[in-house]
Structures are given as structure tokens and as C-alpha cells.
Design a protein around this motif. Structure first.
Motif, PDB file in Angstrom:
ATOM      1  N   ARG A  58       0.840  -1.200   0.000  1.00 48.35           N
ATOM      2  CA  ARG A  58       0.000   0.000   0.000  1.00 48.35           C
ATOM      3  C   ARG A  58       0.875   1.251   0.000  1.00 48.35           C
ATOM      4  NH1 ARG A  58      -4.718   1.726   4.454  1.00 48.35           N
ATOM      5  NH2 ARG A  58      -5.158   3.772   3.490  1.00 48.35           N
ATOM      6  N   ALA A  59       1.910   1.249   0.861  1.00 50.86           N
ATOM      7  CA  ALA A  59       2.774   2.432   0.971  1.00 50.86           C
ATOM      8  C   ALA A  59       3.535   2.660  -0.330  1.00 50.86           C
ATOM      9  CB  ALA A  59       3.758   2.237   2.125  1.00 50.86           C
ATOM     10  N   HIS A  60       4.096   1.618  -0.861  1.00 44.51           N
ATOM     11  CA  HIS A  60       4.903   1.775  -2.080  1.00 44.51           C
ATOM     12  C   HIS A  60       4.028   2.167  -3.268  1.00 44.51           C
ATOM     13  CE1 HIS A  60       9.012   0.212  -0.862  1.00 44.51           C
ATOM     14  NE2 HIS A  60       8.288   0.071   0.233  1.00 44.51           N
ATOM     15  N   ALA A  61       2.825   1.616  -3.315  1.00 42.61           N
ATOM     16  CA  ALA A  61       1.929   1.976  -4.428  1.00 42.61           C
ATOM     17  C   ALA A  61       1.511   3.445  -4.302  1.00 42.61           C
ATOM     18  CB  ALA A  61       0.712   1.068  -4.425  1.00 42.61           C
ATOM     19  N   ALA A  62       1.169   3.855  -3.082  1.00 41.89           N
ATOM     20  CA  ALA A  62       0.719   5.244  -2.891  1.00 41.89           C
ATOM     21  C   ALA A  62       1.839   6.212  -3.271  1.00 41.89           C
ATOM     22  CB  ALA A  62       0.308   5.460  -1.437  1.00 41.89           C
ATOM     23  N   ALA A  63       3.091   5.831  -2.978  1.00 38.17           N
ATOM     24  CA  ALA A  63       4.213   6.727  -3.310  1.00 38.17           C
ATOM     25  C   ALA A  63       4.379   6.861  -4.819  1.00 38.17           C
ATOM     26  CB  ALA A  63       5.500   6.195  -2.684  1.00 38.17           C
ATOM     27  N   SER A  64       3.807   5.884  -5.563  1.00 34.90           N
ATOM     28  CA  SER A  64       3.861   5.974  -7.026  1.00 34.90           C
ATOM     29  C   SER A  64       2.552   6.502  -7.600  1.00 34.90           C
ATOM     30  CB  SER A  64       4.143   4.585  -7.632  1.00 34.90           C
ATOM     31  OG  SER A  64       5.446   4.177  -7.306  1.00 34.90           O
ATOM     32  N   GLY A  65       1.644   6.926  -6.709  1.00 34.75           N
ATOM     33  CA  GLY A  65       0.354   7.421  -7.211  1.00 34.75           C
ATOM     34  C   GLY A  65      -0.497   6.304  -7.778  1.00 34.75           C
ATOM     35  N   LEU A  66      -0.170   5.063  -7.402  1.00 39.89           N
ATOM     36  CA  LEU A  66      -0.907   3.878  -7.877  1.00 39.89           C
ATOM     37  C   LEU A  66      -1.853   3.401  -6.778  1.00 39.89           C
ATOM     38  CD1 LEU A  66       1.841   1.627  -9.495  1.00 39.89           C
ATOM     39  CD2 LEU A  66      -0.369   2.158 -10.508  1.00 39.89           C
ATOM     40  N   LEU A  67      -2.873   2.665  -7.178  1.00 37.17           N
ATOM     41  CA  LEU A  67      -3.715   2.000  -6.198  1.00 37.17           C
ATOM     42  C   LEU A  67      -3.394   0.516  -6.258  1.00 37.17           C
ATOM     43  CD1 LEU A  67      -7.293   3.556  -6.491  1.00 37.17           C
ATOM     44  CD2 LEU A  67      -5.845   3.468  -4.458  1.00 37.17           C
ATOM     45  N   TYR A  68      -2.888  -0.049  -5.158  1.00 39.40           N
ATOM     46  CA  TYR A  68      -2.770  -1.506  -5.057  1.00 39.40           C
ATOM     47  C   TYR A  68      -3.795  -1.984  -4.045  1.00 39.40           C
ATOM     48  CZ  TYR A  68      -1.768  -6.127  -3.507  1.00 39.40           C
ATOM     49  OH  TYR A  68      -1.937  -7.447  -3.160  1.00 39.40           O
ATOM     50  N   GLY A  69      -4.400  -3.123  -4.362  1.00 41.21           N
ATOM     51  CA  GLY A  69      -5.319  -3.697  -3.384  1.00 41.21           C
ATOM     52  C   GLY A  69      -5.591  -5.153  -3.679  1.00 41.21           C
ATOM     53  N   PRO A 379       5.320 -12.621   3.634  1.00 41.80           N
ATOM     54  CA  PRO A 379       5.405 -12.228   2.221  1.00 41.80           C
ATOM     55  C   PRO A 379       6.093 -13.300   1.384  1.00 41.80           C
ATOM     56  CG  PRO A 379       6.956 -10.962   3.554  1.00 41.80           C
ATOM     57  CD  PRO A 379       6.107 -11.729   4.514  1.00 41.80           C
ATOM     58  N   THR A 380       5.558 -13.574   0.231  1.00 41.51           N
ATOM     59  CA  THR A 380       6.136 -14.549  -0.697  1.00 41.51           C
ATOM     60  C   THR A 380       7.043 -13.800  -1.687  1.00 41.51           C
ATOM     61  OG1 THR A 380       4.340 -14.223  -2.264  1.00 41.51           O
ATOM     62  CG2 THR A 380       4.015 -15.924  -0.586  1.00 41.51           C
ATOM     63  N   PRO A 381       7.794 -14.518  -2.509  1.00 44.78           N
ATOM     64  CA  PRO A 381       8.573 -13.843  -3.557  1.00 44.78           C
ATOM     65  C   PRO A 381       7.685 -12.973  -4.449  1.00 44.78           C
ATOM     66  CG  PRO A 381       9.352 -16.087  -3.291  1.00 44.78           C
ATOM     67  CD  PRO A 381       8.138 -15.939  -2.402  1.00 44.78           C
ATOM     68  N   ALA A 382       6.421 -13.366  -4.610  1.00 46.18           N
ATOM     69  CA  ALA A 382       5.511 -12.547  -5.420  1.00 46.18           C
ATOM     70  C   ALA A 382       5.333 -11.170  -4.791  1.00 46.18           C
ATOM     71  CB  ALA A 382       4.156 -13.239  -5.560  1.00 46.18           C
ATOM     72  N   PHE A 383       5.293 -11.108  -3.453  1.00 43.36           N
ATOM     73  CA  PHE A 383       5.166  -9.808  -2.759  1.00 43.36           C
ATOM     74  C   PHE A 383       6.334  -8.904  -3.144  1.00 43.36           C
ATOM     75  CE2 PHE A 383       4.276  -6.866   0.676  1.00 43.36           C
ATOM     76  CZ  PHE A 383       5.536  -6.371   1.006  1.00 43.36           C
ATOM     77  N   PHE A 384       7.543  -9.436  -3.034  1.00 43.45           N
ATOM     78  CA  PHE A 384       8.711  -8.595  -3.293  1.00 43.45           C
ATOM     79  C   PHE A 384       8.806  -8.226  -4.771  1.00 43.45           C
ATOM     80  CE2 PHE A 384      10.222  -8.419   0.917  1.00 43.45           C
ATOM     81  CZ  PHE A 384       9.924  -9.629   1.515  1.00 43.45           C
ATOM     82  N   ALA A 385       8.347  -9.135  -5.620  1.00 44.57           N
ATOM     83  CA  ALA A 385       8.329  -8.830  -7.059  1.00 44.57           C
ATOM     84  C   ALA A 385       7.346  -7.694  -7.336  1.00 44.57           C
ATOM     85  CB  ALA A 385       7.937 -10.073  -7.857  1.00 44.57           C
ATOM     86  N   LEU A 386       6.143  -7.791  -6.747  1.00 46.17           N
ATOM     87  CA  LEU A 386       5.130  -6.737  -6.936  1.00 46.17           C
ATOM     88  C   LEU A 386       5.674  -5.397  -6.453  1.00 46.17           C
ATOM     89  CD1 LEU A 386       1.894  -8.560  -5.689  1.00 46.17           C
ATOM     90  CD2 LEU A 386       2.189  -7.539  -7.941  1.00 46.17           C
ATOM     91  N   ARG A 387       6.287  -5.423  -5.273  1.00 48.74           N
ATOM     92  CA  ARG A 387       6.724  -4.151  -4.682  1.00 48.74           C
ATOM     93  C   ARG A 387       7.851  -3.514  -5.486  1.00 48.74           C
ATOM     94  NH1 ARG A 387       8.882  -4.240   1.357  1.00 48.74           N
ATOM     95  NH2 ARG A 387      10.801  -4.867   0.272  1.00 48.74           N
ATOM     96  N   SER A 388       8.762  -4.354  -5.964  1.00 44.55           N
ATOM     97  CA  SER A 388       9.893  -3.746  -6.701  1.00 44.55           C
ATOM     98  C   SER A 388       9.413  -3.192  -8.039  1.00 44.55           C
ATOM     99  CB  SER A 388      11.007  -4.781  -6.907  1.00 44.55           C
ATOM    100  OG  SER A 388      10.571  -5.775  -7.799  1.00 44.55           O
ATOM    101  N   VAL A 389       8.415  -3.823  -8.646  1.00 44.79           N
ATOM    102  CA  VAL A 389       7.883  -3.279  -9.915  1.00 44.79           C
ATOM    103  C   VAL A 389       7.144  -1.971  -9.645  1.00 44.79           C
ATOM    104  CG1 VAL A 389       6.240  -3.649 -11.777  1.00 44.79           C
ATOM    105  CG2 VAL A 389       7.729  -5.511 -11.060  1.00 44.79           C
ATOM    106  N   ILE A 390       6.374  -1.963  -8.583  1.00 39.62           N
ATOM    107  CA  ILE A 390       5.644  -0.736  -8.218  1.00 39.62           C
ATOM    108  C   ILE A 390       6.649   0.400  -7.983  1.00 39.62           C
ATOM    109  CG2 ILE A 390       4.357   0.311  -6.312  1.00 39.62           C
ATOM    110  CD1 ILE A 390       2.759  -2.349  -6.153  1.00 39.62           C
ATOM    111  N   ASP A 391       7.777   0.068  -7.349  1.00 38.56           N
ATOM    112  CA  ASP A 391       8.794   1.104  -7.093  1.00 38.56           C
ATOM    113  C   ASP A 391       9.386   1.654  -8.383  1.00 38.56           C
ATOM    114  OD1 ASP A 391      10.200  -0.247  -4.014  1.00 38.56           O
ATOM    115  OD2 ASP A 391       8.485   1.052  -4.424  1.00 38.56           O
ATOM    116  N   ARG A 392       9.486   0.805  -9.378  1.00 35.26           N
ATOM    117  CA  ARG A 392      10.108   1.263 -10.633  1.00 35.26           C
ATOM    118  C   ARG A 392       9.106   1.959 -11.533  1.00 35.26           C
ATOM    119  NH1 ARG A 392      12.517  -3.789 -10.475  1.00 35.26           N
ATOM    120  NH2 ARG A 392      11.210  -4.540 -12.165  1.00 35.26           N
ATOM    121  N   ALA A 393       7.814   1.831 -11.195  1.00 33.23           N
ATOM    122  CA  ALA A 393       6.802   2.475 -12.061  1.00 33.23           C
ATOM    123  C   ALA A 393       6.925   3.978 -11.913  1.00 33.23           C
ATOM    124  CB  ALA A 393       5.413   2.022 -11.655  1.00 33.23           C
ATOM    125  N   TYR A 394       6.687   4.725 -12.991  1.00 27.46           N
ATOM    126  CA  TYR A 394       6.765   6.191 -12.856  1.00 27.46           C
ATOM    127  C   TYR A 394       5.576   6.666 -12.038  1.00 27.46           C
ATOM    128  CZ  TYR A 394       3.008   6.873 -16.173  1.00 27.46           C
ATOM    129  OH  TYR A 394       1.781   6.855 -16.781  1.00 27.46           O
TER     130      TYR A 394
END
Ligand code: G3I
Length: 435
Positions: A58-69, A379-394
Motif C-alpha cells: 500500500r505504501a509503495h503503491a501510494a508513493a507511485s500514485g498507484l492503487l494496489y489492493g 510475504p512470498t517472492p511474489a510480494f517482493f516482485a510486486l513491490r519492486s515493480v511498483i517502485d520502478r513504475a513512474y
């Protein structure tokens, strides 16, 4: 103006403050800082190993202006505990910490809301919306019109003479009940099926049989009148891959979207469910082109029900988890490059609760590992994969809320129920609680 999602932290702050529960909001959310728009956030060298608070999706998505849920089961939520001063329930804490937006997996479907033809039961759906208010989360509505999850009484009660009124009254009552609280509604779900052989590729459903092809427009028009603030979405699956079958179906969804837009039907986004697989063909250029074609007609794309079926035959858990995580990483990296993709939800948070593992789905006996948390809520590897992609999103630009989003500001006569042929009064059935 491009229709988007209002996803500013200020919006969250307003939501939670309104619910008088600012203290429940994560501290980072109260900070109110927004990354510079259009910029990629610097990816820290060492990705944090934690998964809550500032380290949450949630935090990482919000910092990218994205909605994760994620899809949520309100029956499992300790909403009262959370309202009191926090809860010790792991599932409740996980949903509150990880989701900027939630959707009921089943609680807002006809079967859950309509125990009988003349009674609405909003208990579980209200519990989710109340929880979301407490936690400053947005809410997706799923769904107002589908051929599955229809209540047992429907088949014998619905006729060509009353089906239009049934659909309109359902949407008026349900979307009206949640008016102003829903970020987006899946108005019509899974209405395209080219294998049913119709020139318009519509799926042969009770709604098509009883009302005709116009049921789709009727549903969207009714939803727009019942909740002018909600984004209205057509949601479907099996349109992600570049296989022949999925390219044909995706093309028909695009044609439907274009038809609806051309006829001035209020629609704001297409939901791409994204039930993916660790094996076999993966989404590619065809989906990107689809997303870009929708952008040209002013539609957003929501990733609405993401999960990844594991390898078949099964391998070791580590190998399976790595394969699932790679699909998440590749898929989200691709779609989040498109500016009209403001939201991504997984269909659940915890592997063991996935529909893919429920008794009536997992016929081949393989234990699926499709989601960002394991059964120990780690958290599974999928969690960390999701978060790192969200971080790289503009960083997306937070969208101003659509004018008229405040129900109190709406003119009284806006919500005039349709005079539907065959309906004695044209008034919607009153939910029991309002009788
Ligand atoms: O609530 C009843 C319970 O009282 C009864 O004892 C039990 C016996 O079968 O059934 C329970 O209802 C089940 C419901 O999930 C709640 O658990 C239904 O049988 C079951 O069919 C239903 O499955 C849901 C399915 O949609 C159909 O509505 C899945 O949980 C849900 O994950 C799945 O989600 C769909 C999306 O809505 C649309 N896109 C595809 C996605 C996956 O199929």
C-alpha cells in the motif's frame, strides 16, 4: 480529460478523518508527501525485507500514485476490533496494511446481496465498506451484472417481462446504497464469449436471453444515475495473452468498448482480470496495443483480479514461487508503463484462501501459490516482485475527484428511477433496512 482515479494521500486523509479514525492511518500516510509527478522513485539499493507500514504494498503503491489492493472476504475481518483500537487478527491487519483499495470477493454479488427476490442483505458488504472507511481505503464494487453468482430464486422469478426492471432495480438499490463510497463498479462482468457464436460475440447469458443485447447499456446508464461519482468498468478475463483465442476475445472487448463510447454510454475503464499462469504463453504486445487503443478513446485499464497459477507439473515450492514471482514482475512492469493503468489488485492476499485452492476449483490436486502472502501471512517472492515493480513504475498524477463526487451536492432530481416497463411504480425495491 482523461478519466483516472483520485488517488491522492490527501484523499485518503480526508476519508479516514471523515471516519474520525485518523489515528488508525499509517503514519506515512498522514505525512502527505507526494513524489514529484512523472518521476521514477529512486529504487533503494537494498529492498526492505519488511512488509508492513512503509514497507507495505500500500505504501509503495501510494508513493507511485498507484492503487494496489486485493479481493477481501469481509466475513473474516475483525472490523469492530479495528474500530476499537486495533485488532490482533492477522488477516484484518494484513488487509488494512497492504491495501489502498479493496473489493469484496463475493459479498457484493447478487447471490450474497439478494437472499430473496424482495429482500436485500447488505450486512457483509457494509462491513467491508465500513472497514475501508476506517482504514482510509478506497472500494471497488464487484459486480452489478453477471451470469454467475445469481441467487437460486432468479431462474424461476426472472422473465422477459420483468428482467429489465429486476436489473434496473438491483443496480439502483445497490449502487444507490453505496452512493459516493465506491471508487469504481464492475458494472457488467464477463459478457463477451466469441465461442458462443454470435456476430456480436456476446456470451449467451440469462441477461442476454431475457433483455437482449441492450442489457449492457442499460446497466451502465442505471449505474451512472445511481452513483455519479463512481468510475464504471466493464470487467473480463482471458484477454491477456496473444493466443488466437484470447486475441479474438480481446478484439471483441475493444469493439464493445468502442461501441459503448460511440453511443455516449458512461463507461470509464476496462477491467483486465489477469488470472495468469506460470507456465505457457505470457502476455505481450497484443495486450499493450489493447491498452493503448483504450487510452485513445479515453478509457483506463484496471488490473482487477491478478493471480498466477503455479507450474504444472508442480516443482518444489521455491521453484514454483520464483516462477510465479517472475510472471508478476514481467506482467506489471509491462502494463504499468502505460499511463492509463492506475490500479492493480490481486484476487486475494493469502495463498491458501485463493479461489484456485478452494475445494470446487482445484480439481487437479495441485496446491496453488498464486498470491503475495503465504498461509503464515509471510510475504512470498511474489510480494517482493510486486513491490519492486511498483517502485520502478513512474509516479502517476493524483487525479482530482470527478465534479459532483459529493452526493450532498447533487441535484435532487438527478436520481430519478427509470420508469421501467412493467414496473408498477418505477421505484426500486426498498432494501429491508430502509423499509
Ligand atoms: O456462501 C456459500 C455457502 O453458504 C455454501 O455453503 C457454499 C457451498 O458451496 O457455497 C458458498 O458460496 C460460494 C462462494 O464462492 C463463497 O465462498 C460459491 O459456492 C462459490 O461458487 C463462490 O465462488 C466464487 C466465484 O467467483 C463465483 O462467484 C469465488 O470465491 C470467487 O473467487 C470467484 O471470483 C471470480 C470473480 O467474481 C469474477 N472473475 C473470476 C473470479 C474467479 O472465478
Amino acid at each position: 480529460m482523461r478519466q483516472g482515479i483520485a488517488c491522492s494521500r490527501r484523499g485518503f486523509a480526508r476519508g479516514a478523518m471523515a471516519a474520525g479514525s485518523a489515528l488508525l492511518m499509517p503514519a506515512w500516510l498522514r505525512a502527505g508527501s507526494i513524489w514529484p509527478r512523472g518521476k521514477k522513485k529512486p529504487v533503494t539499493a537494498a529492498a526492505p525485507q519488511g512488509a508492513t507500514g512503509q514497507d507495505s504494498l500500500r505504501a509503495h503503491a501510494a508513493a507511485s500514485g498507484l492503487l494496489y489492493g486485493a479481493a477481501v472476504r469481509p466475513d473474516l475481518l475483525d472490523a469492530d476490533g479495528m474500530a476499537a483500537a486495533g485488532t490482533t487478527d492477522g488477516y484484518t491487519q494484513l488487509v488494512g496494511a497492504q491495501c489502498g483499495i479493496v473489493v469484496a470477493e463475493n459479498a457484493m454479488k447478487w447471490a450474497a446481496l439478494r437472499p430473496s427476490a424482495d429482500r436485500f442483505d447488505f450486512a457483509q458488504a457494509d462491513k467491508l465498506v465500513r472497514f475501508a472507511d476506517l482504514m482510509g481505503q478506497q472500494v471497488r464494487g464487484h459486480n452489478l451484472c453477471w451470469h454467475e453468482a445469481l441467487p437460486a430464486w432468479f431462474q424461476s422469478a426472472a422473465t422477459k417481462g420483468n428482467a429489465q426492471r429486476l436489473l434496473v432495480e438491483h443496480i439502483q438499490t445497490v449502487a444507490g446504497h453505496f452512493r459516493g463510497r465506491i471508487q469504481s463498479w464492475d458494472v457488467v462482468n464477463e459478457a463477451i464469449e466469441p465461442n458462443d457464436g454470435r456476430p456480436d460475440a456476446l456470451r449467451k447469458t440469462p441477461w442476454l436471453d431475457l433483455i437482449g443485447p441492450g442489457y449492457i447499456e442499460l446497466a451502465f446508464q442505471t449505474a451512472a444515475q445511481a452513483d455519479p461519482a463512481a468510475k464504471l468498468v466493464y470487467n473480463d478475463y482471458g484477454i491477456e495473452l496473444d493466443t488466437q483465442e484470447q486475441m479474438v476475445k480481446r478484439g471483441q472487448v475493444l469493439l464493445l468498448a468502442r461501441r459503448l463510447k460511440a453511443r455516449g454510454i458512461p463507461i470509464h475503464a476496462i477491467g483486465v482480470q489477469s488470472h495468469l499462469q506460470a507456465d505457457g504463453p505470457q502476455p505481450g504486445q497484443g495486450l499493450l496495443s489493447f491498452i493503448r487503443e483504450l487510452a485513445k478513446i479515453g478509457l483506463d485499464v484496471y488490473i482487477t483480479e491478478m493471480d498466477v497459477k503455479t507450474t504444472e507439473p508442480p516443482a518444489t515450492p521455491d521453484v514454483e514461487d520464483a516462477a510465479v514471482a517472475k510472471v508478476y514482475a514481467d506482467y506489471l512492469t509491462m502494463v504499468l508503463e502505460e499511463p492509463n493503468v492506475p490500479a492493480a489488485l490481486t484476487w486475494g492476499l493469502i495463498n491458501g484462501q485463493s479461489w484456485l485452492n478452494s475445494q470446487h476449483r482445484n480439481s487437479n490436486g495441485i496446491v496453488q501459490r498464486p498470491l503475495p502472502f503465504d498461509d503464515e501471512l509471510k510475504p512470498t517472492p511474489a510480494f517482493f516482485a510486486l513491490r519492486s515493480v511498483i517502485d520502478r513504475a513512474y509516479v502517476r498524477a493524483p487525479q482530482a475527484a470527478k465534479p459532483g463526487a459529493n452526493p450532498a451536492a447533487l441535484p435532487d432530481d438527478l436520481y430519478k428511477p427509470f420508469a421501467v416497463p412493467g414496473s408498477p411504480t418505477g421505484q426500486p425495491a426498498k432494501p429491508e433496512s430502509q423499509r
